[in-house]
Write a protein that holds these residues in place. Structure first.
Motif, PDB file in Angstrom:
ATOM      1  N   GLU A 117      42.440 -36.642  17.415  1.00  0.00           N
ATOM      2  CA  GLU A 117      42.321 -36.457  15.973  1.00  0.00           C
ATOM      3  C   GLU A 117      43.411 -35.539  15.437  1.00  0.00           C
ATOM      4  O   GLU A 117      43.928 -35.752  14.339  1.00  0.00           O
ATOM      5  N   PHE A 118      43.791 -34.525  16.213  1.00  0.00           N
ATOM      6  CA  PHE A 118      44.866 -33.634  15.781  1.00  0.00           C
ATOM      7  C   PHE A 118      46.197 -34.382  15.720  1.00  0.00           C
ATOM      8  O   PHE A 118      46.904 -34.338  14.721  1.00  0.00           O
ATOM      9  N   LEU A 119      46.534 -35.091  16.809  1.00  0.00           N
ATOM     10  CA  LEU A 119      47.819 -35.789  16.846  1.00  0.00           C
ATOM     11  C   LEU A 119      47.865 -36.982  15.906  1.00  0.00           C
ATOM     12  O   LEU A 119      48.944 -37.369  15.453  1.00  0.00           O
ATOM     13  N   GLY A 120      46.729 -37.558  15.586  1.00  0.00           N
ATOM     14  CA  GLY A 120      46.678 -38.681  14.657  1.00  0.00           C
ATOM     15  C   GLY A 120      46.462 -38.263  13.212  1.00  0.00           C
ATOM     16  O   GLY A 120      46.458 -39.095  12.317  1.00  0.00           O
ATOM     17  N   GLY A 121      46.313 -36.967  12.977  1.00  0.00           N
ATOM     18  CA  GLY A 121      46.039 -36.467  11.634  1.00  0.00           C
ATOM     19  C   GLY A 121      47.249 -35.855  10.965  1.00  0.00           C
ATOM     20  O   GLY A 121      48.342 -35.791  11.533  1.00  0.00           O
ATOM     21  N   PRO A 122      47.055 -35.360   9.767  1.00  0.00           N
ATOM     22  CA  PRO A 122      48.175 -34.828   8.984  1.00  0.00           C
ATOM     23  C   PRO A 122      48.779 -33.525   9.515  1.00  0.00           C
ATOM     24  O   PRO A 122      49.946 -33.244   9.251  1.00  0.00           O
ATOM     25  N   GLU A 123      48.000 -32.734  10.262  1.00  0.00           N
ATOM     26  CA  GLU A 123      48.542 -31.465  10.774  1.00  0.00           C
ATOM     27  C   GLU A 123      49.635 -31.672  11.822  1.00  0.00           C
ATOM     28  O   GLU A 123      50.458 -30.805  12.039  1.00  0.00           O
ATOM     29  N   ARG A 124      49.655 -32.839  12.478  1.00  0.00           N
ATOM     30  CA  ARG A 124      50.663 -33.106  13.503  1.00  0.00           C
ATOM     31  C   ARG A 124      52.078 -32.941  12.966  1.00  0.00           C
ATOM     32  O   ARG A 124      52.965 -32.484  13.650  1.00  0.00           O
ATOM     33  N   ALA A 125      52.287 -33.274  11.703  1.00  0.00           N
ATOM     34  CA  ALA A 125      53.622 -33.157  11.113  1.00  0.00           C
ATOM     35  C   ALA A 125      54.093 -31.703  11.067  1.00  0.00           C
ATOM     36  O   ALA A 125      55.299 -31.451  11.037  1.00  0.00           O
ATOM     37  N   ARG A 126      53.156 -30.752  11.102  1.00  0.00           N
ATOM     38  CA  ARG A 126      53.516 -29.329  11.068  1.00  0.00           C
ATOM     39  C   ARG A 126      53.442 -28.673  12.447  1.00  0.00           C
ATOM     40  O   ARG A 126      53.610 -27.465  12.569  1.00  0.00           O
TER      41      ARG A 126
END
Length: 175
Positions: A124-133
């Motif tokens: 969920e972390f790598l597939g979510g929006p936070e991964r870009a940061r």
């Protein structure tokens, strides 16, 4: 910080050129997970953690790092994370009431549930929006990953920023 990054942060620099692994012993594993000390489960979770760190290194375009010898092939890391998450299928169950509600059950053991929960957090972390940061801390000897909170943030924390500035100053003085 979220479970996905907390999990990856169970490895850190020891201050002497090596790594500290919070999951290296059954006691450390039990303290971090709250699970009973179980060597097979500990080894599975440690391998899952290295798979997660491999994926983070690829996502953050991390260069050569102190933990590089422990990282694995990207395809293997993906397979480990996805397989761990898939071990605990959820089954919906309708419970009649006013109003009716849906609950989810699984028949997995506690170890599979622990590994699946960690793998799901990573997915969920790598597939979510936070991964870009997501960033790999560039400070000397740091092996942590962090989510950049503001555009000027370069390091995982103030101590790494200080260490990086001291290192730059030292190298400028020597040259």
């Amino acid at each position: 910080m979220g479970l996905a990054l907390e999990f990856a942060s169970t490895v850190r620099h020891d201050g002497h050129g090596g790594l500290v692994d919070d999951l290296a012993t059954p006691e450390g594993f039990a303290a971090w997970t709250g699970a009973e000390p179980d060597e097979r489960l500990r080894q599975r979770v440690v391998e899952l953690r290295w798979a997660a760190r491999t994926l983070y290194a690829h996502a953050a375009h991390a260069g050569e790092r102190l933990d590089a010898p422990h990282l694995m092939d990207l395809d293997r890391a993906l397979a480990l994370v996805n397989e761990a998450a898939a071990r605990v299928p959820r089954t919906p169950r309708l419970e009649w009431g006013d109003p009716p509600r849906v609950t989810y059950r699984d028949s997995a053991g506690a170890g599979d549930r622990l590994a699946a929960g960690l793998a799901t957090a990573v997915i969920e972390f790598l597939g979510g929006p936070e991964r870009a940061r997501l960033r790999a801390c560039p400070a000397p000897r740091c092996v942590r990953y962090f989510v950049r909170e503001h555009p000027r943030q370069e390091w995982c924390g103030p101590s790494c920023g200080n260490r990086a500035r001291v290192s730059r100053h030292y190298h400028r003085g020597r040259d």
